[in-house]
Design an enzyme around this catalytic site. Structure first.
Site, PDB file in Angstrom:
ATOM      1  N   HIS A  47       3.399   6.517   1.575  1.00 11.65           N
ATOM      2  CA  HIS A  47       4.200   5.426   1.008  1.00 11.65           C
ATOM      3  C   HIS A  47       5.113   6.043  -0.055  1.00 11.65           C
ATOM      4  O   HIS A  47       4.696   6.966  -0.766  1.00 11.65           O
ATOM      5  CB  HIS A  47       3.315   4.401   0.280  1.00 11.65           C
ATOM      6  CG  HIS A  47       2.670   3.364   1.151  1.00 11.65           C
ATOM      7  ND1 HIS A  47       1.398   2.888   0.909  1.00 11.65           N
ATOM      8  CD2 HIS A  47       3.129   2.678   2.231  1.00 11.65           C
ATOM      9  CE1 HIS A  47       1.102   1.962   1.813  1.00 11.65           C
ATOM     10  NE2 HIS A  47       2.123   1.818   2.626  1.00 11.65           N
TER      11      HIS A  47
ATOM     12  N   CYS B 277      -0.388   1.344  -6.751  1.00 12.36           N
ATOM     13  CA  CYS B 277      -0.798   0.641  -5.526  1.00 12.36           C
ATOM     14  C   CYS B 277      -1.504  -0.667  -5.848  1.00 12.36           C
ATOM     15  O   CYS B 277      -1.449  -1.618  -5.065  1.00 12.36           O
ATOM     16  CB  CYS B 277      -1.753   1.499  -4.696  1.00 12.36           C
ATOM     17  SG  CYS B 277      -1.044   3.003  -4.064  1.00 12.36           S
TER      18      CYS B 277
HETATM   19  N1  ARG Z   1      -5.676   2.375   2.249  1.00  5.58           N
HETATM   20  C1  ARG Z   1      -4.369   1.874   1.977  1.00  5.58           C
HETATM   21  C2  ARG Z   1      -3.435   2.212   3.124  1.00  5.58           C
HETATM   22  O1  ARG Z   1      -3.510   3.302   3.633  1.00  5.58           O
HETATM   23  C3  ARG Z   1      -3.847   2.413   0.686  1.00  5.58           C
HETATM   24  C4  ARG Z   1      -2.577   1.768   0.258  1.00  5.58           C
HETATM   25  C5  ARG Z   1      -2.055   2.327  -1.008  1.00  5.58           C
HETATM   26  N2  ARG Z   1      -0.993   1.564  -1.516  1.00  5.58           N
HETATM   27  C6  ARG Z   1       0.192   2.016  -1.916  1.00  5.58           C
HETATM   28  N3  ARG Z   1       1.022   1.192  -2.492  1.00  5.58           N
HETATM   29  N4  ARG Z   1       0.543   3.261  -1.726  1.00  5.58           N
HETATM   30  O2  ARG Z   1      -2.618   1.412   3.531  1.00  5.58           O
END
Ligand code: ARG
Length: 275
Positions: free
Chosen positions: A170, A268
């Protein structure tokens, strides 16, 4: 002239307490479902993060966690809110898809104008507001077509950035907005997470940006939250903290190590609501 911290402005955040926290599937390289997770510890770390925002004078609202949606704690993915307009999330993986409507309903119930996304996008995980611009990541989760959808909805220029390292899947794991002040927007980022072309774009837009080190990146230090003065950052991101201090920011280390098992940090867990 070297960028200096513009100073704190009031923020409004949405968070989701990780009472159902676990790692029961693997959709990023940080997740290992054979590893023990401790929901109580996740809740304690999350409360420390929430209390840190409250102590800084920010407003925090919460959405009820839903059993069976362990990643709901990563509220940043739930939507993108700019000028009071809510662009809903449309998750790539089926395990997270019910989160999009849950977050959208939270906003609709409170009278926000919400737009149901046609294109796959994971909210503020990949869509970051920096001054008058929006930076949008693609490569792992959010589709480029969602960048166009966001530009049309928000009427702000959206700059597409290509992510190339699956650990930084991300945009908010590879780049932190440290100043959203339109007169002096600023970011910190980890260059190896981006394609060569995207690195050139970032250099042109932010010639004075903080370039994070590998040590910062592996601690998920770029997953930081700034109010223009205070920057909540993972304790392991020591080079980033030094660089922030040099520019007049106050780094505040907050340990979110348990939430790192799901591949997330402070940012996150934090969805910014921009009125
Ligand atoms: N386990 C989640 C995923 O892989 C983690 C998300 C993390 N969030 C973020 N804003 N980077 O989607």
């Amino acid at each position: 002239m070297t960028h200096r911290a513009p100073g704190r402005t009031d923020r409004h955040y949405l968070m989701c307490e990780p009472v159902h926290y676990t790692v029961s599937y693997e959709i990023n390289p940080w997740m290992d479902k054979t590893r023990y997770t401790d929901a109580d510890l996740a809740v304690r770390q999350w409360r420390t993060l929430r209390d840190t925002y409250l102590d800084l004078g920010h407003r925090v609202e919460t959405i009820d966690p839903i059993d069976g949606l362990p990643d709901m704690v990563y509220a940043a993915n739930g939507a993108t809110v700019v000028d009071g307009v809510v662009y809903s999330a449309k998750f790539r993986y089926p395990e997270r898809q019910p989160e999009g409507p849950a977050y959208q309903k939270w906003f609709a119930d409170r009278g926000y104008v919400t737009h149901t996304a046609a294109q796959t996008n994971e909210g503020e995980g990949d869509i970051l507001v920096v001054g008058d611009l929006i930076l949008a990541g693609t490569g792992f989760r959010t589709e480029r077509s969602a960048h166009a959808e966001a530009q049309e909805l928000f009427g702000r220029p959206v700059i597409s950035l290509e992510l190339v390292d699956p650990h930084y899947y991300h945009l908010d794991t590879a780049l932190a907005v440290v100043s959203s002040d339109p007169s002096d927007p600023q970011v910190a980022y980890y260059p190896p997470a981006f394609s060569a072309g995207s690195r050139s774009v970032l250099e042109q837009l932010f010639p004075d940006a903080i370039q994070a080190t590998e040590r910062d990146a592996v601690a998920l230090g770029l997953n930081a939250v700034s109010d223009g003065e205070h920057v909540i950052v993972a304790p392991g991101a020591v080079d980033l903290a030094d660089a922030l201090r040099d520019r007049g920011y106050t780094p505040i280390p907050v340990d979110t190590s348990e939430l790192l098992k799901g591949g997330g940090g402070a940012k996150c867990c934090t969805l910014e609501i921009r009125a």
